[in-house]
Design a protein around this motif. Structure first.
Motif, mmCIF file in Angstrom:
data_model
loop_
_atom_site.group_PDB
_atom_site.id
_atom_site.type_symbol
_atom_site.label_atom_id
_atom_site.label_comp_id
_atom_site.label_asym_id
_atom_site.label_seq_id
_atom_site.Cartn_x
_atom_site.Cartn_y
_atom_site.Cartn_z
ATOM 1 N N THR A 1 0.797 -1.227 0.000
ATOM 2 C CA THR A 1 0.000 0.000 0.000
ATOM 3 C C THR A 1 0.829 1.277 0.000
ATOM 4 O O THR A 1 0.265 2.368 0.066
ATOM 5 C CB THR A 1 -0.949 0.031 1.215
ATOM 6 O OG1 THR A 1 -0.176 -0.147 2.406
ATOM 7 C CG2 THR A 1 -1.987 -1.077 1.124
ATOM 8 N N GLY A 2 2.157 1.191 -0.064
ATOM 9 C CA GLY A 2 2.978 2.402 -0.164
ATOM 10 C C GLY A 2 2.537 3.247 -1.353
ATOM 11 O O GLY A 2 2.422 2.730 -2.465
ATOM 12 N N HIS A 3 2.273 4.536 -1.127
ATOM 13 C CA HIS A 3 1.635 5.315 -2.200
ATOM 14 C C HIS A 3 2.188 6.723 -2.377
ATOM 15 O O HIS A 3 1.915 7.358 -3.393
ATOM 16 C CB HIS A 3 0.122 5.412 -1.949
ATOM 17 C CG HIS A 3 -0.217 5.998 -0.614
ATOM 18 N ND1 HIS A 3 -0.281 5.231 0.519
ATOM 19 C CD2 HIS A 3 -0.493 7.256 -0.233
ATOM 20 C CE1 HIS A 3 -0.594 6.005 1.545
ATOM 21 N NE2 HIS A 3 -0.722 7.245 1.113
ATOM 22 N N ASN A 4 2.949 7.244 -1.415
ATOM 23 C CA ASN A 4 3.536 8.565 -1.621
ATOM 24 C C ASN A 4 5.003 8.413 -2.012
ATOM 25 O O ASN A 4 5.511 7.295 -2.145
ATOM 26 C CB ASN A 4 3.354 9.449 -0.381
ATOM 27 C CG ASN A 4 3.861 8.762 0.889
ATOM 28 O OD1 ASN A 4 4.876 8.077 0.866
ATOM 29 N ND2 ASN A 4 3.133 8.929 1.987
ATOM 30 N N GLU A 5 5.685 9.525 -2.177
ATOM 31 C CA GLU A 5 7.056 9.472 -2.688
ATOM 32 C C GLU A 5 7.957 8.620 -1.803
ATOM 33 O O GLU A 5 8.692 7.748 -2.296
ATOM 34 C CB GLU A 5 7.616 10.895 -2.810
ATOM 35 C CG GLU A 5 8.956 10.966 -3.513
ATOM 36 C CD GLU A 5 9.448 12.403 -3.668
ATOM 37 O OE1 GLU A 5 10.600 12.572 -4.121
ATOM 38 O OE2 GLU A 5 8.701 13.337 -3.336
ATOM 39 N N ALA A 6 7.899 8.851 -0.498
ATOM 40 C CA ALA A 6 8.752 8.078 0.411
ATOM 41 C C ALA A 6 8.358 6.607 0.423
ATOM 42 O O ALA A 6 9.218 5.716 0.425
ATOM 43 C CB ALA A 6 8.667 8.659 1.816
ATOM 44 N N GLY A 7 7.052 6.339 0.422
ATOM 45 C CA GLY A 7 6.582 4.953 0.422
ATOM 46 C C GLY A 7 6.988 4.201 -0.835
ATOM 47 O O GLY A 7 7.389 3.029 -0.777
ATOM 48 N N ILE A 8 6.898 4.873 -1.982
ATOM 49 C CA ILE A 8 7.292 4.234 -3.242
ATOM 50 C C ILE A 8 8.799 3.995 -3.277
ATOM 51 O O ILE A 8 9.268 2.981 -3.812
ATOM 52 C CB ILE A 8 6.840 5.084 -4.443
ATOM 53 C CG1 ILE A 8 5.301 5.110 -4.519
ATOM 54 C CG2 ILE A 8 7.418 4.559 -5.740
ATOM 55 C CD1 ILE A 8 4.651 3.771 -4.793
ATOM 56 N N LYS A 9 9.586 4.888 -2.697
ATOM 57 C CA LYS A 9 11.034 4.657 -2.622
ATOM 58 C C LYS A 9 11.324 3.355 -1.890
ATOM 59 O O LYS A 9 12.165 2.557 -2.310
ATOM 60 C CB LYS A 9 11.721 5.817 -1.892
ATOM 61 C CG LYS A 9 12.004 7.037 -2.747
ATOM 62 C CD LYS A 9 12.751 8.087 -1.928
ATOM 63 C CE LYS A 9 13.013 9.342 -2.763
ATOM 64 N NZ LYS A 9 13.676 10.401 -1.946
ATOM 65 N N TRP A 10 10.628 3.130 -0.780
ATOM 66 C CA TRP A 10 10.818 1.893 -0.021
ATOM 67 C C TRP A 10 10.428 0.687 -0.861
ATOM 68 O O TRP A 10 11.128 -0.324 -0.875
ATOM 69 C CB TRP A 10 9.978 1.932 1.249
ATOM 70 C CG TRP A 10 10.457 2.889 2.291
ATOM 71 C CD1 TRP A 10 11.626 3.604 2.286
ATOM 72 C CD2 TRP A 10 9.786 3.240 3.496
ATOM 73 N NE1 TRP A 10 11.714 4.389 3.409
ATOM 74 C CE2 TRP A 10 10.608 4.187 4.180
ATOM 75 C CE3 TRP A 10 8.585 2.872 4.084
ATOM 76 C CZ2 TRP A 10 10.253 4.741 5.403
ATOM 77 C CZ3 TRP A 10 8.236 3.420 5.302
ATOM 78 C CH2 TRP A 10 9.055 4.346 5.952
#
Length: 426
Positions: free
Chosen positions: A316-325
């Protein structure tokens, strides 16, 4: 009312951020305070832990709930959004609120509201439903995840035993501010007088904000990644230590994804604070909780494996930091070809997210069935301009089924970009 009527009331009659976006956001706590009074202040009838942050707050909330459950406490857990069932938001010891309890709460609210005529949002009413349920169930602790921000979030009427803020990154900037300092100030709103706070990551932009707020509130502050060290052992298990001693060793975490390393350090730091406040949580109970988060709490959508041959993963990562992970984890996986089912919502800086995605994947661009979904054709246009290759699909189901057909046994299919895309697959 029947449960189907209750769900229709919640989703269709009340302004809902997940559906309509910022129009549903309230910039004050007036409705929440009025609802709290309407239900005789249920938030005063249980102890709580308050968890905010941009990324990781859901995982940390579930980790803490699992550890407390393993230690024998009766634990309420309030999180958002849900993925499959509205009742995922409100749990006690991993069991969702009953359908009858949802209906009973709404019946009482509608009757009481005839003379008051409040117009709460979906989130405001859901928070009070949770607090009322936790009070009735006589939980020992409720782990309460902030919905958005902190200072003005409906959950922020509680005075917890411990506040936790996982990290800060640019998200919901139209509501929280366009700098890390401004967003940190909103998150810091959950720091209460004389209540200790654990900050997951020391970030140069946000740390001074938290330090100042904690000083103003006489709140002891701990930066988890400064005070605790994470070590991956040769057997794959984890040791976490501080300057004085080993806090946990031979720890296994059933939440996959390397980004969970930050979350487990934050959770362990929080457990250490709770121990100092007198909570009985043994090392064995800490290990048991970390090893069985999914089983104890029912957490969904965090690097969740849905199938093999081909490997199918959603996150469910959806913002810039989450997508980086997420991209960092994808780079560690083994596969011949990567297939990505991807959709987004229309209030993100989509180019920043798309620039992070791997160029060598085959994309299946789509949009979730919500008003906030970014139009798939606009998404495709941005993606092509940034060198991503793929096709558009009218629905998440069509995109996912096509990806599965195209993927060979040694390939990987990843579903993400939006919580709502993941929810439709689940």
């Amino acid at each position: 009312m029947e449960y189907s009527e209750a769900i229709k009331y919640l989703f269709e009659q009340l302004p809902m951020y997940q559906r309509v976006g910022p129009a549903a956001y309230k910039n004050n706590l007036d409705n929440t305070l009025a609802l709290d009074e309407m239900f005789n202040h249920p938030h005063l009838k249980f102890k709580s832990i308050h968890v905010a942050g941009t990324n990781g707050k859901g995982s940390v909330s579930h980790l803490l709930a699992a550890v407390l459950q393993s230690a024998g406490y009766k634990v309420g857990l309030y999180t958002s959004p849900h993925l499959k069932d509205y009742r995922e938001r409100i749990k006690v010891n991993g069991e969702m609120i009953s359908k009858d309890a949802v209906c009973d709460f709404l019946d009482i609210f509608i009757e009481k509201n005839r003379s008051i005529s409040l117009e709460p949002s979906f989130f405001e009413l859901s928070v009070l439903m949770a607090f009322d349920y936790f009070a009735k169930m006589k939980v020992d602790f409720a782990v309460v995840e902030v919905g958005l921000g902190g200072r003005l979030d409906s959950t922020n009427i509680i005075t917890p035993q411990l506040s936790v803020i996982t990290n800060i990154s640019l998200d919901h900037i139209q509501l929280l501010g366009n700098t890390l300092e401004k967003i940190a100030a909103e998150k810091a709103g959950i720091i209460k007088k004389d209540v200790p706070v654990v900050i997951g990551e020391y970030q140069p932009e946000s740390a001074p904000v938290f330090i100042q707020k904690a000083a103003e509130q006489n709140a002891k502050i701990v930066f988890a990644d400064n005070d605790y060290m994470f070590v991956q052992l040769a057997n794959g298990k984890i040791t976490i230590s501080n300057a004085c001693s080993i806090v946990a060793t031979q720890l296994e975490l059933d939440l996959k994804g390397h980004y969970q390393q930050k979350n487990i350090v934050t959770a362990v730091a929080a457990v250490e604070v709770l121990r100092k406040k007198g909570l009985a949580i043994s090392n064995d109970e800490l290990l048991a909780g970390a090893k069985n988060v999914v089983g104890l709490t029912g957490l969904l959508g965090r690097w969740q494996k849905l199938g093999e041959l081909p490997t199918i993963i959603c996150d469910t990562g959806h913002n810039e930091a989450g997508i980086k992970w997420v991209v960092g984890q994808l780079e560690k996986e083994e596969y011949n070809q990567l297939h990505i089912v991807f959709g987004a919502v229309n209030d993100k800086d989509i180019d920043k997210v798309l620039k992070l995605l791997p160029k060598n994947a085959m994309y299946y661009f789509t949009q979730a069935a919500i008003d906030r979904a970014l139009d798939v054709n606009k998404l495709y246009q941005h993606a092509v301009e940034l060198g991503l290759k793929g096709n558009t699909y009218r629905s998440v189901a069509e995109a996912f089924s096509t990806a599965k057909v195209n993927a060979k046994p040694n390939d990987m299919v990843f579903i993400g970009g939006s919580t709502f895309v993941v929810a439709e697959v689940l």
